[in-house]
Enzyme design. Structure first.
Site, PDB file in Angstrom:
ATOM      1  N   ASP A 159       0.831  -1.263   0.051  1.00 61.90           N
ATOM      2  CA  ASP A 159       0.009   0.193   0.008  1.00 61.90           C
ATOM      3  C   ASP A 159       0.899   1.292   0.043  1.00 61.90           C
ATOM      4  OD1 ASP A 159      -2.730  -1.651   0.548  1.00 61.90           O
ATOM      5  OD2 ASP A 159      -1.153  -2.085   2.211  1.00 61.90           O
ATOM      6  N   HIS A 187      -4.532  -3.732   6.702  1.00 59.44           N
ATOM      7  CA  HIS A 187      -4.505  -3.725   4.962  1.00 59.44           C
ATOM      8  C   HIS A 187      -5.749  -4.269   4.544  1.00 59.44           C
ATOM      9  CE1 HIS A 187      -3.009  -4.910   1.121  1.00 59.44           C
ATOM     10  NE2 HIS A 187      -3.105  -6.187   1.510  1.00 59.44           N
TER      11      HIS A 187
HETATM   12  P1  NAD Z   1      -1.430 -18.606  -4.512  1.00 60.14           P
HETATM   13  O1  NAD Z   1      -2.776 -19.265  -4.528  1.00 60.14           O
HETATM   14  O2  NAD Z   1      -0.849 -18.216  -5.895  1.00 60.14           O
HETATM   15  O3  NAD Z   1      -0.506 -19.096  -3.631  1.00 60.14           O
HETATM   16  C1  NAD Z   1      -0.531 -19.519  -2.186  1.00 60.14           C
HETATM   17  C2  NAD Z   1       0.375 -20.518  -2.243  1.00 60.14           C
HETATM   18  O4  NAD Z   1       0.118 -21.169  -0.785  1.00 60.14           O
HETATM   19  C3  NAD Z   1      -0.009 -22.124  -2.777  1.00 60.14           C
HETATM   20  O5  NAD Z   1       0.941 -22.546  -3.558  1.00 60.14           O
HETATM   21  C4  NAD Z   1      -0.420 -22.989  -1.864  1.00 60.14           C
HETATM   22  O6  NAD Z   1      -0.214 -24.457  -2.037  1.00 60.14           O
HETATM   23  C5  NAD Z   1       0.327 -22.613  -0.681  1.00 60.14           C
HETATM   24  N1  NAD Z   1      -0.322 -22.831   0.865  1.00 60.14           N
HETATM   25  C6  NAD Z   1      -1.646 -22.711   1.070  1.00 60.14           C
HETATM   26  N2  NAD Z   1      -1.595 -23.180   2.590  1.00 60.14           N
HETATM   27  C7  NAD Z   1      -0.359 -23.311   2.851  1.00 60.14           C
HETATM   28  C8  NAD Z   1       0.181 -23.724   4.193  1.00 60.14           C
HETATM   29  N3  NAD Z   1      -0.578 -23.908   5.097  1.00 60.14           N
HETATM   30  N4  NAD Z   1       1.681 -23.808   4.228  1.00 60.14           N
HETATM   31  C9  NAD Z   1       2.308 -23.623   3.110  1.00 60.14           C
HETATM   32  N5  NAD Z   1       1.856 -23.096   1.960  1.00 60.14           N
HETATM   33  C10 NAD Z   1       0.439 -23.154   1.816  1.00 60.14           C
HETATM   34  O7  NAD Z   1      -1.844 -16.973  -3.802  1.00 60.14           O
HETATM   35  P2  NAD Z   1      -0.911 -15.794  -3.885  1.00 60.14           P
HETATM   36  O8  NAD Z   1      -1.138 -14.965  -5.100  1.00 60.14           O
HETATM   37  O9  NAD Z   1       0.519 -16.100  -3.938  1.00 60.14           O
HETATM   38  O10 NAD Z   1      -1.316 -15.009  -2.463  1.00 60.14           O
HETATM   39  C11 NAD Z   1      -1.067 -15.480  -1.358  1.00 60.14           C
HETATM   40  C12 NAD Z   1      -1.456 -14.824  -0.083  1.00 60.14           C
HETATM   41  O11 NAD Z   1      -1.242 -13.272   0.043  1.00 60.14           O
HETATM   42  C13 NAD Z   1      -3.196 -14.397  -0.401  1.00 60.14           C
HETATM   43  O12 NAD Z   1      -3.783 -14.596   0.851  1.00 60.14           O
HETATM   44  C14 NAD Z   1      -3.372 -12.928  -0.639  1.00 60.14           C
HETATM   45  O13 NAD Z   1      -4.630 -12.372  -0.527  1.00 60.14           O
HETATM   46  C15 NAD Z   1      -1.909 -12.404  -0.083  1.00 60.14           C
HETATM   47  N6  NAD Z   1      -1.734 -11.055  -0.535  1.00 60.14           N
HETATM   48  C16 NAD Z   1      -1.172 -10.199   0.615  1.00 60.14           C
HETATM   49  C17 NAD Z   1      -0.637  -8.950  -0.106  1.00 60.14           C
HETATM   50  C18 NAD Z   1      -0.342  -8.043   1.117  1.00 60.14           C
HETATM   51  O14 NAD Z   1      -0.126  -6.867   0.643  1.00 60.14           O
HETATM   52  N7  NAD Z   1      -0.422  -8.200   2.304  1.00 60.14           N
HETATM   53  C19 NAD Z   1      -0.519  -8.704  -1.205  1.00 60.14           C
HETATM   54  C20 NAD Z   1      -1.153  -9.794  -2.209  1.00 60.14           C
HETATM   55  C21 NAD Z   1      -1.489 -11.059  -1.687  1.00 60.14           C
HETATM   56  C1  LMR Z   2      -3.656  -6.588  -2.783  1.00 61.48           C
HETATM   57  O1  LMR Z   2      -3.578  -5.487  -1.958  1.00 61.48           O
HETATM   58  O2  LMR Z   2      -3.329  -6.662  -3.703  1.00 61.48           O
HETATM   59  C2  LMR Z   2      -3.588  -8.099  -1.892  1.00 61.48           C
HETATM   60  O3  LMR Z   2      -3.986  -7.700  -0.625  1.00 61.48           O
HETATM   61  C3  LMR Z   2      -4.599  -8.788  -2.559  1.00 61.48           C
HETATM   62  C4  LMR Z   2      -6.005  -8.375  -2.409  1.00 61.48           C
HETATM   63  O4  LMR Z   2      -6.825  -9.189  -2.188  1.00 61.48           O
HETATM   64  O5  LMR Z   2      -6.397  -7.351  -2.642  1.00 61.48           O
END
Ligand code: NAD
Ligand code: LMR
Length: 328
Positions: A159, A187
């Site tokens: 952000d 967030h």
């Molecule tokens: P994705 O589905 O592409 O990948 C998630 C991975 O996590 C998968 O490979 C899955 O097998 C693995 N996984 C699931 N449970 C697990 C566990 N208990 N232990 C280990 N691995 C596990 O998802 P992504 O796009 O990589 O996003 C991941 C997370 O990050 C989501 O919750 C998303 O909302 C979050 N996210 C947060 C932010 C932020 O700014 N805080 C930004 C983007 C995404």
């Molecule tokens: C983001 O800010 O891009 C991530 O937290 C993914 C989402 O769900 O918005």
């Protein structure tokens, strides 16, 4: 050469993980003189995909990458680790809010908090990325009673970086010319991107933009940027999220720029009227591997009400997962 830093990345075969691991191995996170060991932790169903990531890492022949461990066993993944980057969790899809993920994702973080408590280095630093990130960080830290709460953080750096990008565009300046951007709160949609303390090339931001622009355009754009990307890509942000992970850990480990600060979600120390312990995004400075919340900033009534709204949402999220917070 320095001893290698051990970095555990959960969900390493996922979209963010795939955009992240190569950058950590290349030295972007800890600098060009710091070797790393990558411990990539996945669930059993994703181990085949993770093995491909491991092969690609080998094929890059990164000089700083001293070892790669691929595992679905938390005891191996977190053993003696210095940094735990908790990404593995379900992402939201179109039309969802991040807190809609809470019941599905929360259990992952209570289990991982326990594993980190048991196996990681006593000095481990934890960054939670999986959503809803602030509340998941609270869950992980509450389940790690032998560690300090301030070893657990959640990511609002994406952000923060989004806010820098939008302000640079609007003021026709470079991101590097902007100081003191702040993201307060959760967030989520209630986060408060706040530019009142920003300077652009040393000038007050309000020499260049109006308060109306900040309220009507800038703040809602940053609050909704995650959804804007999901609507465009059909998937949540991945490369920019990985980049923000690199920035968050880099600055925590190596320090922030003089005269500037960054945004990190950290357990509140009661500062700015926020309940102690709530994982809340604040402006922080970092030095020698420690962060410190910036003190003494003046907030107008509107800002205080926005901080309070985000705190309220975090308390509501906490109430939903209360059973995952050990008592006492
Ligand atoms: P994705 O589905 O592409 O990948 C998630 C991975 O996590 C998968 O490979 C899955 O097998 C693995 N996984 C699931 N449970 C697990 C566990 N208990 N232990 C280990 N691995 C596990 O998802 P992504 O796009 O990589 O996003 C991941 C997370 O990050 C989501 O919750 C998303 O909302 C979050 N996210 C947060 C932010 C932020 O700014 N805080 C930004 C983007 C995404
Ligand atoms: C983001 O800010 O891009 C991530 O937290 C993914 C989402 O769900 O918005």
């Amino acid at each position: 050469m320095k001893p290698a830093v051990k970095v555990t990345i959960t969900g390493a075969a996922g979209h963010i993980g795939y955009a992240l691991v190569f950058r950590v191995a290349s030295g972007a996170m800890f600098g060009q003189k710091q070797p790393v060991i990558l411990r990539l932790l996945e669930i059993p169903q994703s181990m085949s995909s993770l093995s491909g990531v491991g092969m690609e890492l080998e094929d890059c022949a990164f000089p700083l990458l001293h070892d790669i461990v691929l595992t679905d066993d938390p005891a191996i993944g977190f053993r003696d680790t210095d940094y735990a980057i908790l990404i593995g969790a379900k992402p939201r899809s179109k039309g969802m809010e991040r807190k809609d993920l809470i019941t599905e994702n929360a259990k992952i973080f209570s289990a991982q908090g326990k594993s980190i408590n048991r196996y990681a280095s006593e000095y481990v630093r934890v960054l939670v990325v999986g959503n809803p990130a602030n509340t998941n960080a609270l869950i992980a830290s509450a389940n790690a009673p032998d560690l300090e709460r301030n070893q657990f953080t959640a990511m609002t750096r994406l952000d923060h970086n989004r806010a820098l990008g939008q302000l640079a565009n609007k003021t026709n300046s470079l991101v590097a010319d902007i100081n003191r951007m702040t993201i307060w709160g959760n967030h989520s949609m209630t986060q408060y991107p706040h530019i009142d303390n920003c300077t652009v090339n040393g000038f007050s931001v309000f020499d260049l933009v109006s308060r109306d622009w900040a309220i009507d355009h800038f703040i809602p754009r940053i609050q909704r940027r995650g959804a804007e990307i999901i609507n465009a890509r059909g998937l949540s942000s991945a490369a920019s999220a990985a980049d923000a992970v690199v920035d968050h850990v880099h600055d925590w480990a190596l320090g922030t720029r003089d005269g500037d600060w960054i945004s990190m979600a950290v357990p509140s120390d009661g500062g700015y009227g926020i309940e102690e312990g709530v994982v809340f995004s604040y402006p922080v400075t970092c030095k020698d591997g420690e962060y410190e919340i910036v003190k003494g900033l003046e907030l107008d009534e509107l800002s205080i009400s926005r901080l309070k709204a985000s705190e309220k949402e975090l308390r509501e999220e906490r109430a939903i997962i209360e059973d995952l917070l050990p008592k006492g």
